[in-house]
Write an enzyme that holds these catalytic residues in place. Sequence first.
Site, mmCIF file in Angstrom:
data_model
loop_
_atom_site.group_PDB
_atom_site.id
_atom_site.type_symbol
_atom_site.label_atom_id
_atom_site.label_comp_id
_atom_site.label_asym_id
_atom_site.label_seq_id
_atom_site.Cartn_x
_atom_site.Cartn_y
_atom_site.Cartn_z
ATOM 1 N N SER A 1 29.487 30.055 76.798
ATOM 2 C CA SER A 1 28.773 29.949 78.044
ATOM 3 C C SER A 1 29.593 30.294 79.289
ATOM 4 C CB SER A 1 28.249 28.520 78.188
ATOM 5 O OG SER A 1 29.329 27.604 78.262
ATOM 6 N N LYS B 1 34.484 27.834 86.700
ATOM 7 C CA LYS B 1 33.140 27.766 86.109
ATOM 8 C C LYS B 1 32.285 26.777 86.908
ATOM 9 C CE LYS B 1 31.024 26.999 81.515
ATOM 10 N NZ LYS B 1 31.286 26.645 80.114
ATOM 11 N N SER C 1 32.860 27.924 74.028
ATOM 12 C CA SER C 1 32.528 28.583 75.298
ATOM 13 C C SER C 1 33.700 29.130 76.103
ATOM 14 C CB SER C 1 31.725 27.641 76.180
ATOM 15 O OG SER C 1 30.385 27.657 75.755
HETATM 16 N N1 GLN Z 1 27.659 28.453 72.233
HETATM 17 C C1 GLN Z 1 27.800 27.076 71.974
HETATM 18 C C2 GLN Z 1 26.524 26.339 72.317
HETATM 19 O O1 GLN Z 1 25.600 26.951 72.710
HETATM 20 C C3 GLN Z 1 28.964 26.519 72.691
HETATM 21 C C4 GLN Z 1 28.698 26.093 74.071
HETATM 22 C C5 GLN Z 1 29.915 25.565 74.741
HETATM 23 O O2 GLN Z 1 31.005 25.598 74.190
HETATM 24 N N2 GLN Z 1 29.715 25.034 75.925
HETATM 25 O O3 GLN Z 1 26.431 25.164 72.196
#
Ligand code: GLN
Length: 461
Positions: free
Chosen positions: A145, A70, A169
């Site tokens: 994400s 990532k 994420s």
């Molecule tokens: N979807 C969640 C957010 O927008 C989680 C993001 C993440 O785990 N980096 O914060």
Amino acid sequence: MVEELHKKLVAQEISVKELFQEYLQRIKKQDKDYGSFLYLIEDEEQINYAQKLIDEKKAHLLTGIPIAVKDNILIKDYPCTAGSKILENFIAPYDATVIKKLRELGAVFIGKTNLDEFAMGSSTENSAFKKTKNPYNPEYVPGGSSGGSAVAVAKDFAPLALGSDTGGSIRQPASFCGIVGFKPTYGLVSRYGLIAMASSLDQIGPFAKTVKDAKILFESILGPDPLDATTHKNFTFKQVQPKIIGIPKEYFQEGLDERIKNLIFERIEEIKSDFQIKEINLPMSKYALACYYLVMPAEVSANLARYDGIRYGWRKDQSSILRLYETTRGSGFGPEVKRRIFLGTFILSHGYYDAYYVRALKLRNKIKEDFKKVFKEVDFIFTPTSPTLPFKFGEKIKDPLSMYLSDLYTVGVNLAGLPALSLNIGFIEGLPVGLQIIGDHFSDLSLLDFAEILEKKWSSF
Ligand code: GLN
């Protein structure tokens, strides 16, 4: 998969270079349709090092295995953008600890994957650079994400990938892409060299096609790190025999797609003779999302203060220092990142700090206690990973609150610092469905073993 590749490599049936090329060619041919990678890493040195380890019979299971990373995890001398314009020209000056560990084992990094800007989002649509598409239907999002890493594994662009999980994420994109995603107990994997989103919640973890492969990657990156004071120094893994599985009532109520609920209960039916199923309560879970969307932006606003136009590449109008800050941050950050910085700054401001931030921290403790109590009665917990199936591009991006609801079942785990894994349990209308398995602190290895048992039992669907 990793074990088979490893056997071929040590038997010299295939060289590290040939294996790498096989994956690279597949990416070059197919990734234009999926957009999982932001850039590729074609570096002879890592390939030669891996081959040398194999030739000298010093190979580890991951030696010569390509890994996608990532793009918020630093790989020395390569760009690291965090999916943001503000870091477009940033070159990582050092390796993240997880990268260093994997590099020493001879793993080969194949490329950096797309993500929501600074890991904020549930669809990868917040990336400043490109769209990443769902491997099962290109009209749908891959989750986020870590959408790029999940698609890379699902499409066989890499056997393994690293992601980061602050509120879901890793697990949610794993669910949307039909693969395994694991978020470890907080503090087991070093965050040094991970671009921080919310430091008390962030954790790096693996994506893989099988639970076994996820475990191999996890075991290779965990451990204390003097460069990250939040890593645990003295710990022992908790051995848990999976006998009693808790089903929290609150995770199966309104808001959950009926079809997902039915599929999960169908799967539970299939294992009823092997495990005791127990209905449980996690009464504080109804506050988890609200609590997360206070604690997280507060930390985001502090962590992202460093992108000021002075320390990193992106720099605009330099007519005065204030203009420089304003224009750099104003043009460098996307709308979701700005929204969270505003929110976080507000929450932490004088007069509101006690009303919002301090109360959220109290709530966070209550959420933790909830889980603690329940783990005295059950060994593992089953919940849906996501309340919905993968959704279409554009469906939620204009309505942040509906996007935030995607995190309904995953954020509690981060607030409590627990380990959790998303396992594919089938498909609805051609789209994958993930089951979330939550374990107690430090039960990571037992949780992975349990997930492997379930994977085998359910392999017939
Ligand atoms: N979807 C969640 C957010 O927008 C989680 C993001 C993440 O785990 N980096 O914060």
